[in-house]
Structures are given as structure tokens and as C-alpha cells.
Design a protein around this motif. Structure first.
Motif, PDB file in Angstrom:
ATOM      1  N   GLN A 143     -11.373  31.062  27.543  1.00  0.00           N
ATOM      2  CA  GLN A 143     -10.038  31.141  28.763  1.00  0.00           C
ATOM      3  C   GLN A 143     -10.738  30.532  30.108  1.00  0.00           C
ATOM      4  O   GLN A 143      -9.935  30.052  30.759  1.00  0.00           O
ATOM      5  CB  GLN A 143      -9.477  32.498  28.856  1.00  0.00           C
ATOM      6  CG  GLN A 143      -8.599  32.861  27.435  1.00  0.00           C
ATOM      7  CD  GLN A 143      -7.561  31.749  27.343  1.00  0.00           C
ATOM      8  OE1 GLN A 143      -7.011  31.375  28.159  1.00  0.00           O
ATOM      9  NE2 GLN A 143      -7.362  31.366  25.993  1.00  0.00           N
ATOM     10  N   ALA A 149     -10.284  26.130  27.721  1.00  0.00           N
ATOM     11  CA  ALA A 149      -8.944  26.403  27.572  1.00  0.00           C
ATOM     12  C   ALA A 149      -7.861  25.889  28.802  1.00  0.00           C
ATOM     13  O   ALA A 149      -6.759  25.198  28.418  1.00  0.00           O
ATOM     14  CB  ALA A 149      -8.505  27.696  27.545  1.00  0.00           C
ATOM     15  N   GLU A 166      -5.191  23.210  27.097  1.00  0.00           N
ATOM     16  CA  GLU A 166      -3.831  23.708  27.476  1.00  0.00           C
ATOM     17  C   GLU A 166      -2.858  22.952  28.302  1.00  0.00           C
ATOM     18  O   GLU A 166      -1.883  23.094  28.312  1.00  0.00           O
ATOM     19  CB  GLU A 166      -3.784  25.344  27.624  1.00  0.00           C
ATOM     20  CG  GLU A 166      -4.359  25.899  26.513  1.00  0.00           C
ATOM     21  CD  GLU A 166      -4.573  27.485  27.089  1.00  0.00           C
ATOM     22  OE1 GLU A 166      -4.162  27.899  28.127  1.00  0.00           O
ATOM     23  OE2 GLU A 166      -4.798  28.235  26.066  1.00  0.00           O
TER      24      GLU A 166
END
Length: 131
Positions: free
Chosen positions: A20, A24, A28
């Protein structure tokens, strides 16, 4: 996996801290990779995670393959990324790396010097030279 304050935090496939906080945001589409090195690491993570869409988006359009990028019928298991060196100069950069993987139970390595360019404030993979 690393533990943080009682929560399980997934490590980033590229070897960064947590997914994250590492790759990510790029995978994303929240932000573009700020450097060629960050793009290289996120592309490795995309291979690990099977994110062919991200690989297409981050490949320079004129060099982008028209066919399948991630082969499903002969899958590999990516097991590690080692950055050897990287250099950015203006809108061009190179990243030399070794990506380790298993195919049919055999350990193998991909050693590449990748070329990246920045267009419209986004980095793109151009191509690579294999060792």
C-alpha cells in the motif's frame, strides 16, 4: 509478511515495505510513478500480480506489444527483484535489474538493462537489453 501495530501488512512484491505504501498507488492509478526506478519496481509488481493492464499503460505506445504480455498457459512465479543500478538524465533513464522467477520448478533469472523515457510528465518503459 510484516506485522505493524497488530495488523498484517502485505509486503510489496518489488521488495519495498508495504504494498500500500510502495507500488499500490501506481498500480491503482492514483498517481503516476515519479521516477523511472519507481516505474520499474511497479512494473515488476504488476508482473507478479498479473496486472497486464498496468503493463500496457506504462509501455511506450509505439513499442507496446499487440499480443499477450503475461503468458497464462506457461505461468512463472516471480520470486525477487534486485536493482543493480539506475540512472536518470533529463527525460531518459536506464534501470539494470535481475528478476528471479521459477518456471516448471526451475529457478531462473532475467537480467535486463531497461530504457525508460518521460513524456508529458509520465515515465514509460521503452525496451530492454538482456544479459
Amino acid at each position: 509478511m510484516a506485522k505493524k501495530a497488530g495488523n498484517t501488512v502485505a509486503a510489496c512484491p518489488c521488495g519495498g515495505s508495504s504494498f500500500q505504501e510502495c507500488c499500490a498507488p501506481y498500480l491503482e492509478g492514483r498517481v503516476p510513478a515519479p521516477t523511472a526506478l519507481a516505474l520499474m519496481c511497479s512494473r515488476y509488481s504488476a508482473f507478479v500480480l498479473g496486472n497486464e493492464g498496468y503493463l500496457r499503460e506504462t509501455w511506450l505506445a509505439k513499442n507496446r506489444p499487440s499480443g499477450t504480455i503475461i503468458e497464462k498457459k506457461d505461468p512463472v512465479k516471480w520470486v525477487g527483484l534486485k536493482i543493480i543500478r539506475h540512472q536518470e538524465q533529463g527525460n531518459r533513464a536506464t534501470v539494470e535489474f535481475i528478476a528471479s522467477y521459477k518456471r516448471n520448478g526451475r529457478m531462473m533469472k532475467l537480467h535486463e538493462n531497461s530504457l525508460f523515457i518521460r513524456e508529458d510528465s509520465h515515465w514509460y518503459y521503452v525496451d530492454g537489453t538482456f544479459f
